[in-house]
Design an enzyme around this catalytic site. Structure first.
Site, mmCIF file in Angstrom:
data_model
loop_
_atom_site.group_PDB
_atom_site.id
_atom_site.type_symbol
_atom_site.label_atom_id
_atom_site.label_comp_id
_atom_site.label_asym_id
_atom_site.label_seq_id
_atom_site.Cartn_x
_atom_site.Cartn_y
_atom_site.Cartn_z
ATOM 1 N N ASN A 26 -4.733 2.702 -13.672
ATOM 2 C CA ASN A 26 -3.719 1.794 -13.136
ATOM 3 C C ASN A 26 -2.366 2.468 -13.255
ATOM 4 O O ASN A 26 -2.144 3.278 -14.165
ATOM 5 C CB ASN A 26 -3.698 0.489 -13.942
ATOM 6 C CG ASN A 26 -2.677 -0.511 -13.407
ATOM 7 O OD1 ASN A 26 -2.524 -0.674 -12.187
ATOM 8 N ND2 ASN A 26 -1.956 -1.179 -14.305
ATOM 9 N N HIS A 28 1.717 1.387 -13.563
ATOM 10 C CA HIS A 28 2.605 0.255 -13.809
ATOM 11 C C HIS A 28 4.046 0.758 -13.706
ATOM 12 O O HIS A 28 4.367 1.814 -14.259
ATOM 13 C CB HIS A 28 2.331 -0.333 -15.200
ATOM 14 C CG HIS A 28 3.196 -1.518 -15.488
ATOM 15 N ND1 HIS A 28 2.997 -2.736 -14.873
ATOM 16 C CD2 HIS A 28 4.281 -1.670 -16.290
ATOM 17 C CE1 HIS A 28 3.929 -3.581 -15.293
ATOM 18 N NE2 HIS A 28 4.717 -2.964 -16.156
ATOM 19 N N GLY A 36 0.783 -1.231 0.000
ATOM 20 C CA GLY A 36 0.000 0.000 0.000
ATOM 21 C C GLY A 36 0.815 1.281 0.000
ATOM 22 O O GLY A 36 0.332 2.328 0.454
ATOM 23 N N GLU A 41 9.732 6.927 -7.070
ATOM 24 C CA GLU A 41 9.707 8.383 -6.883
ATOM 25 C C GLU A 41 8.907 9.041 -8.025
ATOM 26 O O GLU A 41 8.104 9.945 -7.796
ATOM 27 C CB GLU A 41 11.152 8.871 -6.929
ATOM 28 C CG GLU A 41 11.448 10.092 -6.120
ATOM 29 C CD GLU A 41 12.911 10.445 -6.292
ATOM 30 O OE1 GLU A 41 13.181 11.444 -6.957
ATOM 31 O OE2 GLU A 41 13.770 9.668 -5.801
ATOM 32 N N ALA A 42 9.123 8.558 -9.237
ATOM 33 C CA ALA A 42 8.367 9.082 -10.389
ATOM 34 C C ALA A 42 6.886 8.710 -10.269
ATOM 35 O O ALA A 42 6.003 9.522 -10.552
ATOM 36 C CB ALA A 42 8.958 8.537 -11.695
ATOM 37 N N GLU A 43 6.602 7.481 -9.809
ATOM 38 C CA GLU A 43 5.201 7.055 -9.639
ATOM 39 C C GLU A 43 4.470 7.988 -8.683
ATOM 40 O O GLU A 43 3.306 8.332 -8.904
ATOM 41 C CB GLU A 43 5.146 5.635 -9.068
ATOM 42 C CG GLU A 43 5.578 4.558 -10.024
ATOM 43 C CD GLU A 43 5.350 3.166 -9.435
ATOM 44 O OE1 GLU A 43 4.260 2.902 -8.917
ATOM 45 O OE2 GLU A 43 6.290 2.357 -9.487
ATOM 46 N N MET A 93 -2.697 -6.734 -7.972
ATOM 47 C CA MET A 93 -2.005 -7.763 -8.766
ATOM 48 C C MET A 93 -2.956 -8.743 -9.448
ATOM 49 O O MET A 93 -2.515 -9.693 -10.080
ATOM 50 C CB MET A 93 -1.009 -8.523 -7.886
ATOM 51 C CG MET A 93 0.011 -7.625 -7.206
ATOM 52 S SD MET A 93 0.808 -6.466 -8.356
ATOM 53 C CE MET A 93 1.918 -5.600 -7.246
ATOM 54 N N ASP A 119 -2.468 -4.485 -17.433
ATOM 55 C CA ASP A 119 -1.593 -3.366 -17.834
ATOM 56 C C ASP A 119 -1.910 -2.883 -19.239
ATOM 57 O O ASP A 119 -1.003 -2.617 -20.048
ATOM 58 C CB ASP A 119 -0.102 -3.775 -17.751
ATOM 59 C CG ASP A 119 0.287 -4.246 -16.372
ATOM 60 O OD1 ASP A 119 -0.251 -3.711 -15.384
ATOM 61 O OD2 ASP A 119 1.130 -5.160 -16.277
HETATM 62 C C1 GAR Z 1 3.960 -0.003 -7.620
HETATM 63 O O1 GAR Z 1 5.313 0.024 -8.009
HETATM 64 C C2 GAR Z 1 3.085 -0.239 -8.813
HETATM 65 O O2 GAR Z 1 3.568 0.373 -9.964
HETATM 66 C C3 GAR Z 1 3.128 -1.740 -8.914
HETATM 67 O O3 GAR Z 1 3.022 -2.162 -7.569
HETATM 68 C C4 GAR Z 1 3.675 -1.206 -6.747
HETATM 69 C C5 GAR Z 1 2.791 -0.708 -5.644
HETATM 70 O O4 GAR Z 1 2.637 -1.574 -4.619
HETATM 71 N N1 GAR Z 1 2.049 -2.219 -9.754
HETATM 72 C C6 GAR Z 1 2.205 -3.172 -10.681
HETATM 73 O O5 GAR Z 1 3.241 -3.794 -10.840
HETATM 74 C C7 GAR Z 1 0.966 -3.441 -11.539
HETATM 75 N N2 GAR Z 1 1.293 -4.194 -12.716
HETATM 76 P P1 GAR Z 1 2.144 -1.010 -3.189
HETATM 77 O O6 GAR Z 1 1.330 0.233 -3.440
HETATM 78 O O7 GAR Z 1 1.320 -2.120 -2.605
HETATM 79 O O8 GAR Z 1 3.347 -0.691 -2.378
#
Ligand code: GAR
Length: 217
Positions: A118, A120, A25, A188-190, A103, A161
């Site tokens: 979403n 990724h 999370g 960091e970019a996310e 996931m 995705d």
């Molecule tokens: C993030 O890096 C997100 O991009 C990735 O899960 C992480 C977040 O997990 N998502 C994927 O890989 C989707 N294909 P968290 O929020 O539970 O820490």
């Protein structure tokens, strides 16, 4: 005419979000922090996890948000799993569904078509799809030898995705990167990109044109 097309004018604030997650999370936490810092006019009305007893659910209850688990492994097929996910969301007024480290496959169905985002941790359409999540993405990136990775926010359809891309940000792959150091740079970019995409949607700045998303600045 795109069914459930993104709003073309600013919608009423705060935008009401449902967050679907499966793990730690950190994405949820980033959104909570952005809301607390008043950089994002949003309210998270419900959190649903596809795994029981994950830290993401604890973060939700610590923040006083209704949350529940709909464990994917309790269902023999994707349709009955999605029936239960939709049932968990149904009681809440939701403008936008946010996949945050979710996931499993969420089927938007008619109700949420073009209203699911979403994130990724890679540059779609590379290093994505079934099996590509979290650390596995960064390992595949390093093994492939590419010099650039990044992250993507997109409207989610009913493939992993996949769907019209809203924003992407590239990050360099360093010579001495490990999966952890690359993941940290991408993350960091996310943390910048996801709130920005939600703001653009809320401001009515997005239009979907086939697989393209046009942004009015
Ligand atoms: C993030 O890096 C997100 O991009 C990735 O899960 C992480 C977040 O997990 N998502 C994927 O890989 C989707 N294909 P968290 O929020 O539970 O820490």
């Amino acid at each position: 005419m795109v069914p459930n097309a993104p709003p073309t004018a600013p919608i009423q604030r705060p935008v009401r979000l449902a967050v679907l997650l499966s793990g730690g999370g950190t994405t949820l936490q980033n959104l909570l922090d952005e809301i607390a810092a008043e950089r994002l006019e949003a309210e998270i009305v419900v959190v649903v996890s596809s795994r029981a007893e994950v830290k993401g659910l604890r973060r939700a209850s610590d923040a006083g948000i209704d949350s529940s688990a709909v464990p994917r492994k309790s269902f023999s097929d994707g349709t009955s799993f999605n029936d239960s996910l939709h049932k968990a969301l149904d009681p809440y007024p939701i403008d936008l569904v946010i996949l945050a480290g979710f996931m499993s496959l969420f089927e938007p169905r008619e109700k949420y078509r073009n209203r699911v985002l979403n994130i990724h941790p890679g540059l779609i359409p590379a290093f994505c799809g079934p099996g590509f999540y979290g650390e596995r993405v960064h390992r595949a990136v390093l093994e492939s030898g590419v010099k650039v990775s990044g992250c993507t926010v997109h409207f989610a359809d009913d493939q992993y995705d996949h769907g019209p891309i809203v924003l992407q940000e590239a990050v360099p792959v360093a010579e001495d990167d490990t999966t952890d150091s690359l993941a940290a740079r991408v993350h960091e970019a996310e943390n910048r990109l996801y709130p920005e995409a939600i703001r653009l949607w809320t401001n009515g700045q997005l239009t979907i044109d086939g697989q393209r998303v046009r942004i009015r600045r």
